[in-house]
Design a protein around this motif. Sequence first.
Motif, PDB file in Angstrom:
ATOM      1  N   GLY A   1      70.336  62.324  50.444  1.00 18.71           N
ATOM      2  CA  GLY A   1      70.125  63.150  49.268  1.00 18.71           C
ATOM      3  C   GLY A   1      70.408  64.621  49.503  1.00 18.71           C
ATOM      4  O   GLY A   1      70.692  65.359  48.550  1.00 18.71           O
ATOM      5  N   ALA A   2      70.342  65.065  50.746  1.00 18.84           N
ATOM      6  CA  ALA A   2      70.623  66.468  51.040  1.00 18.84           C
ATOM      7  C   ALA A   2      72.074  66.820  50.757  1.00 18.84           C
ATOM      8  O   ALA A   2      72.415  67.997  50.613  1.00 18.84           O
ATOM      9  N   ALA A   3      72.940  65.802  50.668  1.00 17.84           N
ATOM     10  CA  ALA A   3      74.361  66.047  50.426  1.00 17.84           C
ATOM     11  C   ALA A   3      74.680  66.177  48.945  1.00 17.84           C
ATOM     12  O   ALA A   3      75.820  66.494  48.584  1.00 17.84           O
ATOM     13  N   LEU A   4      73.713  65.935  48.089  1.00 16.83           N
ATOM     14  CA  LEU A   4      73.953  65.978  46.645  1.00 16.83           C
ATOM     15  C   LEU A   4      73.542  67.321  46.061  1.00 16.83           C
ATOM     16  O   LEU A   4      72.516  67.884  46.435  1.00 16.83           O
ATOM     17  N   SER A   5      74.321  67.804  45.103  1.00 18.29           N
ATOM     18  CA  SER A   5      73.983  69.055  44.431  1.00 18.29           C
ATOM     19  C   SER A   5      73.060  68.782  43.255  1.00 18.29           C
ATOM     20  O   SER A   5      72.906  67.638  42.804  1.00 18.29           O
ATOM     21  N   ALA A   6      72.469  69.847  42.734  1.00 17.25           N
ATOM     22  CA  ALA A   6      71.551  69.703  41.606  1.00 17.25           C
ATOM     23  C   ALA A   6      72.260  69.240  40.338  1.00 17.25           C
ATOM     24  O   ALA A   6      71.614  68.748  39.406  1.00 17.25           O
ATOM     25  N   TRP A   7      73.593  69.359  40.289  1.00 14.87           N
ATOM     26  CA  TRP A   7      74.324  68.933  39.102  1.00 14.87           C
ATOM     27  C   TRP A   7      74.160  67.439  38.836  1.00 14.87           C
ATOM     28  O   TRP A   7      74.289  66.988  37.707  1.00 14.87           O
ATOM     29  N   TRP A   8      73.880  66.661  39.888  1.00 18.18           N
ATOM     30  CA  TRP A   8      73.705  65.224  39.696  1.00 18.18           C
ATOM     31  C   TRP A   8      72.432  64.898  38.916  1.00 18.18           C
ATOM     32  O   TRP A   8      72.230  63.752  38.482  1.00 18.18           O
ATOM     33  N   CYS A   9      71.566  65.890  38.729  1.00 16.28           N
ATOM     34  CA  CYS A   9      70.351  65.677  37.939  1.00 16.28           C
ATOM     35  C   CYS A   9      70.596  65.830  36.440  1.00 16.28           C
ATOM     36  O   CYS A   9      69.729  65.486  35.634  1.00 16.28           O
ATOM     37  N   MET A  10      71.769  66.347  36.069  1.00  9.41           N
ATOM     38  CA  MET A  10      72.021  66.636  34.662  1.00  9.41           C
ATOM     39  C   MET A  10      71.994  65.398  33.754  1.00  9.41           C
ATOM     40  O   MET A  10      71.440  65.456  32.652  1.00  9.41           O
ATOM     41  N   PRO A  11      72.579  64.259  34.156  1.00  3.02           N
ATOM     42  CA  PRO A  11      72.486  63.083  33.267  1.00  3.02           C
ATOM     43  C   PRO A  11      71.045  62.654  33.009  1.00  3.02           C
ATOM     44  O   PRO A  11      70.707  62.255  31.892  1.00  3.02           O
ATOM     45  N   PHE A  12      70.195  62.739  34.041  1.00  6.60           N
ATOM     46  CA  PHE A  12      68.789  62.392  33.860  1.00  6.60           C
ATOM     47  C   PHE A  12      68.121  63.358  32.889  1.00  6.60           C
ATOM     48  O   PHE A  12      67.405  62.944  31.962  1.00  6.60           O
ATOM     49  N   ALA A  13      68.355  64.646  33.076  1.00  6.58           N
ATOM     50  CA  ALA A  13      67.806  65.635  32.147  1.00  6.58           C
ATOM     51  C   ALA A  13      68.349  65.412  30.750  1.00  6.58           C
ATOM     52  O   ALA A  13      67.624  65.545  29.753  1.00  6.58           O
ATOM     53  N   GLY A  14      69.623  65.039  30.660  1.00  8.51           N
ATOM     54  CA  GLY A  14      70.247  64.820  29.357  1.00  8.51           C
ATOM     55  C   GLY A  14      69.622  63.679  28.586  1.00  8.51           C
ATOM     56  O   GLY A  14      69.349  63.803  27.386  1.00  8.51           O
ATOM     57  N   ILE A  15      69.372  62.574  29.258  1.00 11.14           N
ATOM     58  CA  ILE A  15      68.801  61.431  28.536  1.00 11.14           C
ATOM     59  C   ILE A  15      67.355  61.707  28.129  1.00 11.14           C
ATOM     60  O   ILE A  15      66.923  61.331  27.037  1.00 11.14           O
ATOM     61  N   LEU A  16      66.597  62.413  28.973  1.00 10.66           N
ATOM     62  CA  LEU A  16      65.219  62.729  28.608  1.00 10.66           C
ATOM     63  C   LEU A  16      65.156  63.719  27.451  1.00 10.66           C
ATOM     64  O   LEU A  16      64.334  63.588  26.551  1.00 10.66           O
ATOM     65  N   LEU A  17      66.039  64.713  27.458  1.00  7.31           N
ATOM     66  CA  LEU A  17      66.081  65.657  26.339  1.00  7.31           C
ATOM     67  C   LEU A  17      66.543  64.969  25.062  1.00  7.31           C
ATOM     68  O   LEU A  17      66.078  65.306  23.965  1.00  7.31           O
ATOM     69  N   SER A  18      67.432  64.004  25.207  1.00  5.49           N
ATOM     70  CA  SER A  18      67.870  63.241  24.033  1.00  5.49           C
ATOM     71  C   SER A  18      66.700  62.488  23.421  1.00  5.49           C
ATOM     72  O   SER A  18      66.524  62.463  22.196  1.00  5.49           O
ATOM     73  N   ILE A  19      65.865  61.871  24.278  1.00  8.62           N
ATOM     74  CA  ILE A  19      64.696  61.137  23.796  1.00  8.62           C
ATOM     75  C   ILE A  19      63.718  62.077  23.105  1.00  8.62           C
ATOM     76  O   ILE A  19      63.082  61.722  22.100  1.00  8.62           O
ATOM     77  N   ALA A  20      63.600  63.300  23.628  1.00 12.54           N
ATOM     78  CA  ALA A  20      62.638  64.255  23.068  1.00 12.54           C
ATOM     79  C   ALA A  20      63.127  64.890  21.770  1.00 12.54           C
ATOM     80  O   ALA A  20      62.348  65.088  20.838  1.00 12.54           O
ATOM     81  N   LEU A  21      64.426  65.188  21.686  1.00 18.31           N
ATOM     82  CA  LEU A  21      64.915  66.020  20.589  1.00 18.31           C
ATOM     83  C   LEU A  21      65.583  65.250  19.452  1.00 18.31           C
ATOM     84  O   LEU A  21      65.406  65.591  18.284  1.00 18.31           O
ATOM     85  N   PHE A  22      66.354  64.225  19.771  1.00 14.23           N
ATOM     86  CA  PHE A  22      67.082  63.516  18.712  1.00 14.23           C
ATOM     87  C   PHE A  22      66.167  62.945  17.630  1.00 14.23           C
ATOM     88  O   PHE A  22      66.492  63.025  16.443  1.00 14.23           O
ATOM     89  N   PRO A  23      65.013  62.333  17.983  1.00  9.60           N
ATOM     90  CA  PRO A  23      64.147  61.816  16.910  1.00  9.60           C
ATOM     91  C   PRO A  23      63.619  62.910  15.988  1.00  9.60           C
ATOM     92  O   PRO A  23      63.245  62.620  14.846  1.00  9.60           O
ATOM     93  N   LEU A  24      63.586  64.155  16.475  1.00 11.59           N
ATOM     94  CA  LEU A  24      63.113  65.265  15.646  1.00 11.59           C
ATOM     95  C   LEU A  24      64.238  65.864  14.816  1.00 11.59           C
ATOM     96  O   LEU A  24      64.058  66.188  13.651  1.00 11.59           O
ATOM     97  N   ILE A  25      65.425  66.003  15.436  1.00  7.34           N
ATOM     98  CA  ILE A  25      66.534  66.692  14.778  1.00  7.34           C
ATOM     99  C   ILE A  25      67.278  65.768  13.816  1.00  7.34           C
ATOM    100  O   ILE A  25      67.578  66.138  12.683  1.00  7.34           O
ATOM    101  N   THR A  26      67.576  64.560  14.267  1.00  2.48           N
ATOM    102  CA  THR A  26      68.337  63.615  13.453  1.00  2.48           C
ATOM    103  C   THR A  26      67.798  62.202  13.657  1.00  2.48           C
ATOM    104  O   THR A  26      68.408  61.390  14.364  1.00  2.48           O
ATOM    105  N   PRO A  27      66.647  61.900  13.082  1.00  2.00           N
ATOM    106  CA  PRO A  27      66.002  60.610  13.330  1.00  2.00           C
ATOM    107  C   PRO A  27      66.834  59.401  12.918  1.00  2.00           C
ATOM    108  O   PRO A  27      66.812  58.376  13.601  1.00  2.00           O
ATOM    109  N   ALA A  28      67.573  59.494  11.814  1.00  2.00           N
ATOM    110  CA  ALA A  28      68.370  58.349  11.366  1.00  2.00           C
ATOM    111  C   ALA A  28      69.476  58.036  12.375  1.00  2.00           C
ATOM    112  O   ALA A  28      69.714  56.871  12.723  1.00  2.00           O
ATOM    113  N   PHE A  29      70.165  59.073  12.841  1.00  4.34           N
ATOM    114  CA  PHE A  29      71.227  58.869  13.838  1.00  4.34           C
ATOM    115  C   PHE A  29      70.650  58.268  15.115  1.00  4.34           C
ATOM    116  O   PHE A  29      71.218  57.337  15.700  1.00  4.34           O
ATOM    117  N   TRP A  30      69.510  58.788  15.543  1.00  2.99           N
ATOM    118  CA  TRP A  30      68.883  58.280  16.770  1.00  2.99           C
ATOM    119  C   TRP A  30      68.482  56.814  16.608  1.00  2.99           C
ATOM    120  O   TRP A  30      68.700  56.004  17.500  1.00  2.99           O
TER     121      TRP A  30
END
Length: 477
Positions: free
Chosen positions: A33-62
């Motif tokens: 894991g020491a060989a990986l940059s923090a950029w590899w965390c972005m997909p995880f952050a992306g899916i969690l933010l999607s779960i948090a925000l999409f139901p509020l911003i566009t519930p039908a689309f979600w």
Amino acid sequence: MKRPESRASRMGLALAVALACGPQLAGAATLDGAALSAWWCMPFAGILLSIALFPLITPAFWHHHFGKIAAAWGMVFLVPFALTQGMEVALGTLTHALLEEYIPFIVLLAALYTVAGGICVRGNLHGTPRLNTAFLALGTVLASIMGTTGAAMLLIRPLLRANDNRKHVVHVVVFFIFLVANAGGSLSPIGDPPLFLGFLNGVSFFWTTVHLARPMLFVCGVLLVLFYALDSYYFHRREETSSRFLDPTPDSPALGIDGKINFVLLALVIALVLMSGLWKPGITFDVLGTHVALQNAVRDVALLGVLLLSLAVTPRTARAGNAFTWGPIEEVAKLFAGIFVTIAPVIMILRAGPSGALAGIVGLVNDASGQPNHAAYFWATGLLSSFLDNAPTYLVFFNLAGGDAPTLMTTGATTLMAISAGAVFMGANSYIGNAPNFMVKAIAESRGIRMPSFFAYLAWSGVVLMPLFLATTWLFF
């Protein structure tokens, strides 16, 4: 009607097949894991933010596309990872995420959901403060036995029927979420998904029972007292006369239960989970570098059998009475498939500790000497669990604390207590903190109850839960 398979899902399947057919796959490689940059965390952050925000911003689309969004984030991680780290490493990572964590997690959750959904409580009682408090106390106890999802789905409908002649009911549902859908599941790995993930990572079955008993009793005891006082106020001082609010479901002297056979199946589910923790035959199967223990494979296959048996033997009237559908578990299955895949590089980096790209986070939960700050672990795990779902958040901080269960259960017991309590208790802070929260809200709204908005619910948790968690910190962490 079954939804057509999304293009993103087909791409993910094609990638898995292509990886599986590659000539270089004699065994899955591991990656530091020491060989990986923090950029590899972005997909995880992306899916969690999607779960948090999409139901509020566009519930039908979600609602129509959450599975595609989860699959897309999985692909955002898997494709570049395979290209840069190699097919062998990518397949090893994918196989480990699915076989070691996702499949056991979703199989248990689906079994509990199906079995609990086959138990229908018939009849109607009068929703007095004493009865409502007893209902919440019963649900709090059952949550650690049949899971927060199972207990919530079993009791929310009869509780709503008992109070459908009252004007003020919102507080009943809110405290039900606090207690039954969250804090009550603190005492066993079956109780709440974060604790089951700990069990899968080596935490013994009864460790949580012993170590979380005192904080759980404190939090739940205070909440029950507060609820009784608030419900008594509404019942005796604020309720209108009974002639103004006729009871749409008249009280009946006794309750009845359909689908009693599911109590036997529920006991079998508990026995299977216990078996996988106690029976250690020492036999493992190597699946592309992931070691699958025999007892875990037997447990998961048997749990699927229990699920199918419940469907076969439960009277149709029981599931019809519960308005049972596969929608909630389908949503959890799709979203968590993406979560468990994208969290893989985050766990690798965290396990690298000070050598990893997330070394700065280590400093936030440790003191100057490098020792864990238990209060910081409790609040960091809890606040993130409030908005990013408590199961993956638990996994992140479990690995941040070292990820070694034997050590955490002994010398690191207070740290593991803080992580476990933070994830389970503070999942109640928002609707998106734990899967049953939204289920309970949806059922209440389908019965005509005007539930608080997302931010209004945050006000409830801020007023009731935050002072209680501050006291919990002072007493236990």
